[in-house]
Write a protein that holds these residues in place. Structure first.
Motif, PDB file in Angstrom:
ATOM      1  N   ASP A 168       0.818  -1.524   0.160  1.00 12.41           N
ATOM      2  CA  ASP A 168      -0.032   0.390   0.496  1.00 12.41           C
ATOM      3  C   ASP A 168       0.682   1.197   0.059  1.00 12.41           C
ATOM      4  O   ASP A 168       0.250   2.488  -0.273  1.00 12.41           O
ATOM      5  CB  ASP A 168      -1.165  -0.183   0.652  1.00 12.41           C
ATOM      6  CG  ASP A 168      -1.983   0.695   1.226  1.00 12.41           C
ATOM      7  OD1 ASP A 168      -1.852   2.088   2.222  1.00 12.41           O
ATOM      8  OD2 ASP A 168      -2.866   1.388   0.176  1.00 12.41           O
ATOM      9  N   ILE A 169       2.903   0.903   0.343  1.00 10.12           N
ATOM     10  CA  ILE A 169       3.237   2.160   0.191  1.00 10.12           C
ATOM     11  C   ILE A 169       3.435   2.814  -0.801  1.00 10.12           C
ATOM     12  O   ILE A 169       4.304   1.733  -1.955  1.00 10.12           O
ATOM     13  CB  ILE A 169       3.995   1.704   0.861  1.00 10.12           C
ATOM     14  CG1 ILE A 169       3.625   1.726   1.987  1.00 10.12           C
ATOM     15  CG2 ILE A 169       5.489   3.438   0.963  1.00 10.12           C
ATOM     16  CD1 ILE A 169       4.586   1.033   3.149  1.00 10.12           C
ATOM     17  N   PRO A 170       3.053   3.935  -1.009  1.00  9.56           N
ATOM     18  CA  PRO A 170       3.566   4.628  -2.602  1.00  9.56           C
ATOM     19  C   PRO A 170       4.607   4.395  -3.088  1.00  9.56           C
ATOM     20  O   PRO A 170       5.934   5.063  -2.209  1.00  9.56           O
ATOM     21  CB  PRO A 170       3.447   5.892  -2.474  1.00  9.56           C
ATOM     22  CG  PRO A 170       2.049   6.062  -1.887  1.00  9.56           C
ATOM     23  CD  PRO A 170       2.392   4.710  -0.884  1.00  9.56           C
ATOM     24  N   GLY A 171       5.295   3.810  -4.562  1.00  8.74           N
ATOM     25  CA  GLY A 171       6.942   3.921  -4.424  1.00  8.74           C
ATOM     26  C   GLY A 171       7.661   3.254  -4.417  1.00  8.74           C
ATOM     27  O   GLY A 171       8.222   2.331  -4.631  1.00  8.74           O
ATOM     28  N   LEU A 172       6.987   1.899  -2.816  1.00  8.17           N
ATOM     29  CA  LEU A 172       7.919   0.892  -2.512  1.00  8.17           C
ATOM     30  C   LEU A 172       8.257   0.030  -3.417  1.00  8.17           C
ATOM     31  O   LEU A 172       7.308  -0.826  -3.882  1.00  8.17           O
ATOM     32  CB  LEU A 172       7.129   0.763  -0.494  1.00  8.17           C
ATOM     33  CG  LEU A 172       8.348  -0.260  -0.322  1.00  8.17           C
ATOM     34  CD1 LEU A 172       9.484   0.226   0.569  1.00  8.17           C
ATOM     35  CD2 LEU A 172       7.137  -0.320   0.995  1.00  8.17           C
ATOM     36  N   VAL A 173       9.553  -0.606  -3.202  1.00 12.26           N
ATOM     37  CA  VAL A 173       9.754  -1.888  -4.454  1.00 12.26           C
ATOM     38  C   VAL A 173       9.737  -2.769  -2.747  1.00 12.26           C
ATOM     39  O   VAL A 173      10.217  -3.035  -1.987  1.00 12.26           O
ATOM     40  CB  VAL A 173      10.591  -1.581  -5.122  1.00 12.26           C
ATOM     41  CG1 VAL A 173      11.815  -3.148  -5.140  1.00 12.26           C
ATOM     42  CG2 VAL A 173      10.932  -0.674  -6.230  1.00 12.26           C
ATOM     43  N   VAL A 174       8.682  -4.294  -3.385  1.00 13.86           N
ATOM     44  CA  VAL A 174       8.323  -5.136  -2.143  1.00 13.86           C
ATOM     45  C   VAL A 174       9.311  -6.331  -3.499  1.00 13.86           C
ATOM     46  O   VAL A 174       8.994  -6.909  -4.264  1.00 13.86           O
ATOM     47  CB  VAL A 174       7.231  -5.360  -1.571  1.00 13.86           C
ATOM     48  CG1 VAL A 174       7.772  -6.678  -0.962  1.00 13.86           C
ATOM     49  CG2 VAL A 174       7.035  -3.995  -1.226  1.00 13.86           C
ATOM     50  N   VAL A 179      20.970   4.323  -7.514  1.00 10.13           N
ATOM     51  CA  VAL A 179      20.569   5.651  -8.870  1.00 10.13           C
ATOM     52  C   VAL A 179      19.440   5.792  -8.652  1.00 10.13           C
ATOM     53  O   VAL A 179      19.661   7.115  -8.998  1.00 10.13           O
ATOM     54  CB  VAL A 179      20.332   4.317 -10.133  1.00 10.13           C
ATOM     55  CG1 VAL A 179      19.620   5.334 -11.486  1.00 10.13           C
ATOM     56  CG2 VAL A 179      22.111   3.442 -10.358  1.00 10.13           C
ATOM     57  N   ASP A 180      19.173   5.384  -7.594  1.00 14.76           N
ATOM     58  CA  ASP A 180      17.549   6.557  -8.105  1.00 14.76           C
ATOM     59  C   ASP A 180      16.429   6.716  -6.601  1.00 14.76           C
ATOM     60  O   ASP A 180      15.866   7.251  -6.572  1.00 14.76           O
ATOM     61  CB  ASP A 180      16.002   5.444  -8.678  1.00 14.76           C
ATOM     62  CG  ASP A 180      16.802   5.328  -9.923  1.00 14.76           C
ATOM     63  OD1 ASP A 180      17.259   5.539 -10.733  1.00 14.76           O
ATOM     64  OD2 ASP A 180      16.104   3.837 -10.736  1.00 14.76           O
ATOM     65  N   GLY A 181      17.757   6.377  -6.073  1.00 10.90           N
ATOM     66  CA  GLY A 181      16.628   6.478  -4.563  1.00 10.90           C
ATOM     67  C   GLY A 181      16.137   5.575  -4.396  1.00 10.90           C
ATOM     68  O   GLY A 181      15.108   6.294  -2.730  1.00 10.90           O
ATOM     69  N   THR A 182      15.406   4.863  -4.386  1.00 10.96           N
ATOM     70  CA  THR A 182      14.401   3.695  -4.275  1.00 10.96           C
ATOM     71  C   THR A 182      14.693   2.951  -3.357  1.00 10.96           C
ATOM     72  O   THR A 182      16.155   3.224  -2.646  1.00 10.96           O
ATOM     73  CB  THR A 182      15.001   2.328  -5.344  1.00 10.96           C
ATOM     74  OG1 THR A 182      14.847   2.883  -6.400  1.00 10.96           O
ATOM     75  CG2 THR A 182      13.558   1.597  -5.089  1.00 10.96           C
ATOM     76  N   VAL A 183      13.497   3.430  -2.739  1.00 14.71           N
ATOM     77  CA  VAL A 183      13.819   2.337  -0.850  1.00 14.71           C
ATOM     78  C   VAL A 183      12.929   1.029  -1.523  1.00 14.71           C
ATOM     79  O   VAL A 183      11.727   0.470  -1.849  1.00 14.71           O
ATOM     80  CB  VAL A 183      12.597   2.835  -0.193  1.00 14.71           C
ATOM     81  CG1 VAL A 183      12.695   2.058   1.198  1.00 14.71           C
ATOM     82  CG2 VAL A 183      13.081   3.999  -0.194  1.00 14.71           C
ATOM     83  N   ALA A 184      13.163  -0.023  -1.266  1.00 17.00           N
ATOM     84  CA  ALA A 184      12.910  -1.257  -1.036  1.00 17.00           C
ATOM     85  C   ALA A 184      12.922  -2.415  -0.006  1.00 17.00           C
ATOM     86  O   ALA A 184      13.375  -1.984   0.716  1.00 17.00           O
ATOM     87  CB  ALA A 184      14.262  -2.067  -2.119  1.00 17.00           C
ATOM     88  N   VAL A 185      12.243  -3.349  -0.028  1.00 12.56           N
ATOM     89  CA  VAL A 185      11.819  -4.484   1.345  1.00 12.56           C
ATOM     90  C   VAL A 185      12.217  -5.261   0.542  1.00 12.56           C
ATOM     91  O   VAL A 185      11.317  -5.984  -0.680  1.00 12.56           O
ATOM     92  CB  VAL A 185      10.069  -4.554   1.432  1.00 12.56           C
ATOM     93  CG1 VAL A 185      10.719  -5.520   3.045  1.00 12.56           C
ATOM     94  CG2 VAL A 185      10.192  -3.243   2.620  1.00 12.56           C
ATOM     95  N   PHE A 186      13.504  -6.348   1.112  1.00  8.16           N
ATOM     96  CA  PHE A 186      13.952  -7.656   0.829  1.00  8.16           C
ATOM     97  C   PHE A 186      13.211  -8.611   1.080  1.00  8.16           C
ATOM     98  O   PHE A 186      14.030  -8.459   2.236  1.00  8.16           O
ATOM     99  CB  PHE A 186      14.703  -7.843  -0.126  1.00  8.16           C
ATOM    100  CG  PHE A 186      16.004  -8.132  -0.639  1.00  8.16           C
ATOM    101  CD1 PHE A 186      16.353  -8.518  -2.040  1.00  8.16           C
ATOM    102  CD2 PHE A 186      16.819  -9.600  -0.337  1.00  8.16           C
ATOM    103  CE1 PHE A 186      16.334  -9.008  -2.673  1.00  8.16           C
ATOM    104  CE2 PHE A 186      17.035 -10.435  -1.001  1.00  8.16           C
ATOM    105  CZ  PHE A 186      17.187 -10.524  -2.310  1.00  8.16           C
ATOM    106  N   LEU A 187      12.005  -9.017   1.289  1.00 13.68           N
ATOM    107  CA  LEU A 187      11.407 -10.070   2.059  1.00 13.68           C
ATOM    108  C   LEU A 187      11.841 -11.178   2.074  1.00 13.68           C
ATOM    109  O   LEU A 187      11.628 -11.769   0.356  1.00 13.68           O
ATOM    110  CB  LEU A 187      10.053  -9.814   1.327  1.00 13.68           C
ATOM    111  CG  LEU A 187       9.152 -10.772   2.134  1.00 13.68           C
ATOM    112  CD1 LEU A 187       9.458 -10.708   3.888  1.00 13.68           C
ATOM    113  CD2 LEU A 187       7.896 -10.508   2.253  1.00 13.68           C
TER     114      LEU A 187
END
Length: 795
Positions: free
Chosen positions: A581-587, A609-617
């Motif tokens: 549900d979090i906009p822009g978050l990569v899962v 590169v893009d400042g991405t916030v990612a969750v590596f589950l």
């Protein structure tokens, strides 16, 4: 008496005589200030000094509660020009608050939470440097203006007004919200109302020293002080108390935490009163936290205390707590009827403690300005704000959805792919692995692959940090960080306190400061304690700064269910709805070793590169899985690719993986299924592959499509895979309500898929202990039965 004050008095007299409604609170605040200024005695004249004196010592105490003069750390008094600058910032902030009210009444403005009564924070800005990173409370308008006065060419009045009207060319958020922020002023935009920015502030402070220790470039000077302001009500929020605890605990260990915490205490949280003396009692005796206090109505006291506190933080590299006792004018916001919970006498008593009046009093008492000149200066600023406000309403606002969402998740896949394929220099890489490269060994499990990929990343990114509970010496509960602290040092791979908000806040601050953080949340269930650090802080920073600020981060989370021998819902959590549900978050959810290394490299490259916030589950139950179909087949192991193969096995964000009908994970020989598509992820992948093998034995060709990314979903590939067979069974190990299958089915319908869709998903239940877990989780027999039922229904 000043002519404007006389006119205001006549107007008020006429209102009362004629029965016209009494002054608004805005008008009364304005009039009382001008009346009090007109009554000020000049230098050498007799007269009362009011509630606040022209100068005074602020209280100072340390960890043991000792006290002393505010200036004992070398703070200097306010000079004449400084005092004028301070008044201009305070008066500018006051008129911006008034402008917010009339712009809203005229239908042009959208925000009326103001700083009136809190203008003492201008003295804090005056005591700091414009290169000190600032994370500001929403009532810190005078701080913003005073900070801008230190940077030539700034236009803070225009900045704030453009924010109030939602102008697309507002310099920090671009019309997306009214926040105090500006890249050139080192003011980082915050939307926090409950101190959710404080864990990040601790992280920024920590990162200043850590970057210097590692010798990597930081966004801040090596001697910078991080300042974070917040209210007294927020000071009692668990987020604030956790952040302050984290700062104290870290400093107690002798680690640098140059953090100045500024509590602007007006005694109210909207309508709820803060007990008198509570802030001092709660924060004046904390270990490793120096306490300073000042009367917000006395500019000299505020400046002396702020200067002493800033000097303490800058020289000792340890945190300080600055407690400013202030008042609040005009209620919480424009819609707040303060008279419903405060008496008129209480409201009236606050006028004597107007910080703007305190500065005016000092200007007059020192002979810098006369009362008339103070009023003239105040009116000149009013006119300037009014003129700028008239121009601000003519600026265009955001006009398209794509324009609004553009900063949320920038994607440059070509550059990400290039960066993901870049390894450390061969000698450095050989050293990182102790002379034995992982590609020269045998096939690895998912856990071992993540471990090797982290080592490769630490070697390739000197600015990378890996941290969390048990991450350092122990090497993680499941061994995924084993050996990394020894090889790369405790400065880069280290243990944290047991507080997920602080762990994520450290990551947010580190990413903002130029580092590449990889925090670990030990179990998915523990993430829920701190999920707002992702939703309200991490994901929003680029959005509310139009990409000027970013907090790249890859959060490793051990999660999902099917873990045997270690049950219960805290260790078998299948709830991921809050992440999707979090906009822009990569899962990302890797199910097998080969994907894990490539996907982790992609997440790190996207962060860089893009400042991405990612969750590596990471699926816990698959960490040490070796076999797929039968014991000893090694079907779930994969060789570790060396850097020469990284480009070829690159997994772009939002791209899934299709498996052939024979269920072979390597994608080898076998006829692609044309009867059914099983769409799944995580633990569902090996289960679906086994079911596909059994279906194939009965002449049913079933494709298996591993989503791999839950956000963004691989929608284009998903639709193509569905169209190949016309029948889709979604195998979803998350819950029926709020689970992944809801998004998958919606994506298919929105994409125009007209075939038949069914799903199997976990029950809307927590996961119980032991074998009872199988009663609520998806099982292979259930998948098999659902697949055959779907085929029977469609012929």
């Amino acid at each position: 008496m000043n002519r404007r004050v006389q006119e205001a008095g006549v107007n008020e007299h006429e209102r009362r005589v004629t029965g016209v409604a009494k002054l608004t609170f805005e008008e009364e605040l304005d009039q009382r200030f001008l009346t009090a200024v007109a009554a000020l005695p000049g230098p050498g004249e007799s007269g009362g000094s009011g509630a606040a004196g022209v100068s005074g010592a602020a209280g100072v105490s340390g960890a043991a509660g000792e006290s002393g003069a505010a200036g004992e750390s070398g703070a200097a008094g306010l000079g004449g020009e400084q005092l004028l600058t301070l008044f201009d910032a305070q008066a500018g902030s006051r008129h911006l608050d008034l402008a917010a009210r009339y712009l809203r009444a005229e239908g042009h403005g959208y925000y009326t939470i103001g700083s009136a009564g809190h203008e003492a924070n201008a003295a804090v800005a005056a005591a700091l440097r414009p290169t000190d990173p600032a994370l500001l409370h929403y009532r810190s308008g005078a701080f913003y203006l005073a900070r801008a006065a230190q940077v030539p060419g700034s236009q803070p009045l225009q900045d704030v007004l453009l924010g109030l009207v939602g102008a697309a060319d507002e310099p920090i958020a671009g019309g997306r919200h009214k926040v105090f922020g500006h890249y050139d002023l080192a003011v980082i935009p915050q939307t926090s109302t409950i101190a959710s920015h404080l864990p990040r502030a601790v992280g920024v402070a920590f990162a200043i020293g850590r970057a210097a220790k590692l010798g990597v470039e930081s966004a801040w000077p090596a001697d910078a002080v991080t300042v974070a302001s917040f209210g007294d009500a927020s000071a009692s929020h668990s987020t604030a108390t956790g952040a302050v605890n984290a700062a104290c605990r870290t400093a107690y260990q002798g680690l640098p935490v140059p953090l100045l915490l500024v509590c602007e205490d007006n005694g109210l949280g909207i309508s709820v009163r803060t007990p008198d003396g509570w802030i001092a009692a709660a924060y004046s005796g904390r270990p490793a936290l120096r306490y300073f206090s000042a009367d917000g109505a006395d500019p000299q006291s505020c400046y002396d205390a702020a200067a002493a506190a800033a000097d303490h933080v800058r020289t000792t590299r340890s945190p300080a707590f600055l407690h400013l006792k202030v008042v609040r004018f005009l209620g919480h916001a424009g819609s707040d009827a303060e008279v419903s919970y405060r008496t008129e006498a209480e409201i009236a008593a606050d006028y004597a403690r107007d910080p703007l009046l305190g500065t005016a009093r000092l200007l007059v008492a020192t002979g810098r300005l006369g009362p008339e000149q103070v009023a003239d200066r105040y009116e000149a600023i009013r006119a300037q704000v009014r003129e700028l406000a008239g121009k601000a309403v003519t600026h265009p606002q955001l006009s398209a959805r794509a324009e609004v969402t553009a900063p949320l998740a920038p994607r440059r896949p070509g550059r990400v792919a290039e960066r993901a394929a870049t390894a450390a220099a061969p000698p450095d890489r050989m050293s990182a692995f102790g002379g034995k490269l992982p590609e020269d060994g045998g096939p690895l499990t998912l856990a071992d692959t993540v471990n090797r990929a982290l080592a490769d990343a630490l070697a390739a990114y000197p600015e990378m940090l890996a941290f969390g509970e048990d991450v350092g010496r122990k090497g993680g509960v499941y061994g995924l960080t084993r050996g990394l602290s020894r090889r790369f040092g405790a400065g880069r791979v280290f243990d944290t306190l047991l507080d997920e908000q602080s762990i994520l806040g450290l990551g947010l601050g580190a990413g903002l400061s130029g580092l590449l953080p990889v925090p670990e949340i030990q179990y998915l269930a523990y993430l829920h304690n701190a999920e707002d650090q992702l939703r309200g802080e991490a994901a929003s920073l680029q959005f509310f700064s139009v990409g000027q600020y970013r907090n790249p981060m890859v959060v490793r989370v051990a999660g999902l269910a099917y873990q045997k021998g270690f049950g219960g819902h805290f260790h078998n959590d299948n709830a991921v709805g809050v992440l999707r549900d979090i906009p822009g978050l990569v899962v990302a959810v890797p199910s097998r070793a080969q994907d894990a290394a490539a996907m982790l490299r992609t997440c790190l490259a996207a962060a860089k590169v893009d400042g991405t916030v990612a969750v590596f589950l990471e699926p816990i139950a698959l960490y040490h899985t070796r076999d797929l179909h039968q014991p000893g087949d090694g079907g779930w192991l994969s060789p570790y690719a060396g850097p020469d193969g990284w480009a070829g096995e690159h997994v772009p964000v939002g791209h899934g993986r299709a498996y052939p009908a024979d269920g072979h994970p390597g994608g080898g020989a076998g006829t692609l299924g044309d009867d059914l598509t099983l769409v799944t992820f995580g633990n569902g992948v090996p289960m679906s592959l086994r079911v596909a093998r059994r279906l194939a034995a009965d002449g049913i060709g079933a494709r298996v499509f591993d989503l791999r990314w839950l956000a963004p979903l691989p929608k284009r590939e998903l639709l193509a895979e569905a169209e190949r067979t016309g029948r889709v069974l979604v195998v979803d190990e998350t819950r029926q309500s709020g689970g992944v299958s809801e998004g998958v089915i919606t994506a298919l319908v929105d994409g125009g898929f007209r075939g038949r869709i069914a799903r199997v998903a976990a029950a809307d239940s927590f996961v119980p202990l032991g074998d009872a877990a199988n009663l609520v989780l998806v099982t292979e027999p259930e998948i098999d039965a659902a697949a055959r039922r779907l085929l029977a229904l469609t012929g």
